[in-house]
Scaffold this active site. Structure first.
Site, PDB file in Angstrom:
ATOM      1  N   GLU A 130      -4.079   1.639  -7.640  1.00 16.97           N
ATOM      2  CA  GLU A 130      -4.167   2.638  -6.794  1.00 16.97           C
ATOM      3  C   GLU A 130      -3.307   3.684  -6.965  1.00 16.97           C
ATOM      4  O   GLU A 130      -2.133   3.755  -6.015  1.00 16.97           O
ATOM      5  CB  GLU A 130      -4.510   1.936  -5.282  1.00 16.97           C
ATOM      6  CG  GLU A 130      -4.989   3.039  -4.396  1.00 16.97           C
ATOM      7  CD  GLU A 130      -5.320   2.516  -2.982  1.00 16.97           C
ATOM      8  OE1 GLU A 130      -6.445   1.979  -2.803  1.00 16.97           O
ATOM      9  OE2 GLU A 130      -4.453   2.288  -2.269  1.00 16.97           O
ATOM     10  N   HIS A 179       0.692  -1.184   0.106  1.00 17.57           N
ATOM     11  CA  HIS A 179      -0.018  -0.186  -0.042  1.00 17.57           C
ATOM     12  C   HIS A 179       0.984   1.194  -0.038  1.00 17.57           C
ATOM     13  O   HIS A 179       2.038   1.269   0.688  1.00 17.57           O
ATOM     14  CB  HIS A 179      -0.907  -0.111   1.103  1.00 17.57           C
ATOM     15  CG  HIS A 179      -2.217   1.151   0.912  1.00 17.57           C
ATOM     16  ND1 HIS A 179      -1.901   2.260   1.202  1.00 17.57           N
ATOM     17  CD2 HIS A 179      -3.357   0.869   0.748  1.00 17.57           C
ATOM     18  CE1 HIS A 179      -3.099   2.791   0.878  1.00 17.57           C
ATOM     19  NE2 HIS A 179      -3.824   2.007   0.550  1.00 17.57           N
TER      20      HIS A 179
HETATM   21  P1  13P Z   1     -10.026   5.859  -0.010  1.00 12.60           P
HETATM   22  O1  13P Z   1     -11.281   5.111  -0.758  1.00 12.60           O
HETATM   23  O2  13P Z   1     -10.700   6.330   1.256  1.00 12.60           O
HETATM   24  O3  13P Z   1      -9.525   6.803  -1.302  1.00 12.60           O
HETATM   25  O4  13P Z   1      -8.680   4.756   0.176  1.00 12.60           O
HETATM   26  C1  13P Z   1      -8.240   4.049  -0.730  1.00 12.60           C
HETATM   27  C2  13P Z   1      -7.346   3.226  -0.169  1.00 12.60           C
HETATM   28  O5  13P Z   1      -6.073   3.621   0.060  1.00 12.60           O
HETATM   29  C3  13P Z   1      -7.522   1.844  -0.080  1.00 12.60           C
HETATM   30  O6  13P Z   1      -6.563   1.080   0.020  1.00 12.60           O
END
Ligand code: 13P
Length: 225
Positions: A147, A91
């Site tokens: 992400e 992450h």
């Molecule tokens: P949000 O959905 O709050 O943008 O967070 C995304 C995230 O970091 C999931 O791992």
């Protein structure tokens, strides 16, 4: 394939009671949905939530080491033994705030797969995935998440157009393998979920803030179907 919706609770909620209530409400709301819903609470809540049953539970991190002297860490085998089936790795918050490197993530992925956990692997670019792939023999039990950190709700929450997501999905699949699910993460909520699924061509989502509100999260899961 059923969509995979992963709730990343991050460092929330602040009480065990809150964690129980959220799990109970979500379990009731998604019971009949044809989706793989995975809740990833902080480590401390995992045993109690697993005891409450009927939800897939994952961790938000694990050690790269199988066992031994590593203060404060939790091994993938310990998670598997508890009954966890998934672990989120790589992450961007861990990279940015805790100095986690791609070399560390590589080792964690290898250790988690050896322990027979399924890995939810976050990347921000194709280059990152390419680097990670070098040290991991098979992506059979891996789901890749595109992400970008700028899209995370607490980091600006910039919207990424579904057609851009779709283009990234196709580039990531070329590296990961055709059959590897690719999810999207970054400010996904009930309203944006359908477009992201259909036009973004993803197999699911990694959800932060919206996963902490039971009603919103249940609606999000339903919109993914
Ligand atoms: P949000 O959905 O709050 O943008 O967070 C995304 C995230 O970091 C999931 O791992």
């Amino acid at each position: 394939m059923n969509p995979i919706i992963v709730a990343n609770w991050k460092m929330n909620p602040q009480t065990l009671k809150g964690a129980f209530e959220l799990t109970k409400a979500v379990r009731k709301g998604v019971r009949s949905a044809n989706a793989n819903v995975v809740l990833c609470p902080p480590y401390v809540f995992i045993p109690q939530l697993l005891a409450a049953k009927n939800m897939e539970i994952g961790a938000q991190n694990c050690s790269w080491q199988e066992q031994g002297p590593l203060t404060g860490e939790v091994s993938p085998r310990q998670l598997k033994d508890l009954g966890c089936s998934y672990v989120i790795l790589g992450h961007s918050e861990r990279k940015k705030e805790l100095g986690e490197t791609l070399a560390m993530v590589q080792r964690k992925v290898a250790a988690a797969l050896t322990a027979k956990l399924r890995v939810i692997l976050c990347v921000e670019s194709v280059a990152e995935l390419r680097t990670l792939k070098k040290k991991v023999r098979s992506f059979k039990n891996v789901a890749v998440v595109y992400e970008p950190s700028f899209a995370i709700s607490t980091q600006g929450g910039r919207r990424v157009a579904p057609r851009h997501i779709a283009a990234m999905v196709s580039r990531l699949k070329k590296v990961a393998g055709r059959n590897v699910p690719v999810l999207y993460g970054g400010s996904v909520d009930a309203k944006s979920m359908r477009d992201i699924m259909t036009k973004g061509n993803v197999q699911g989502a990694l959800v932060g803030a919206a996963s902490l509100k039971a009603k919103e999260f249940i609606a999000l899961v339903k919109n993914a179907l």
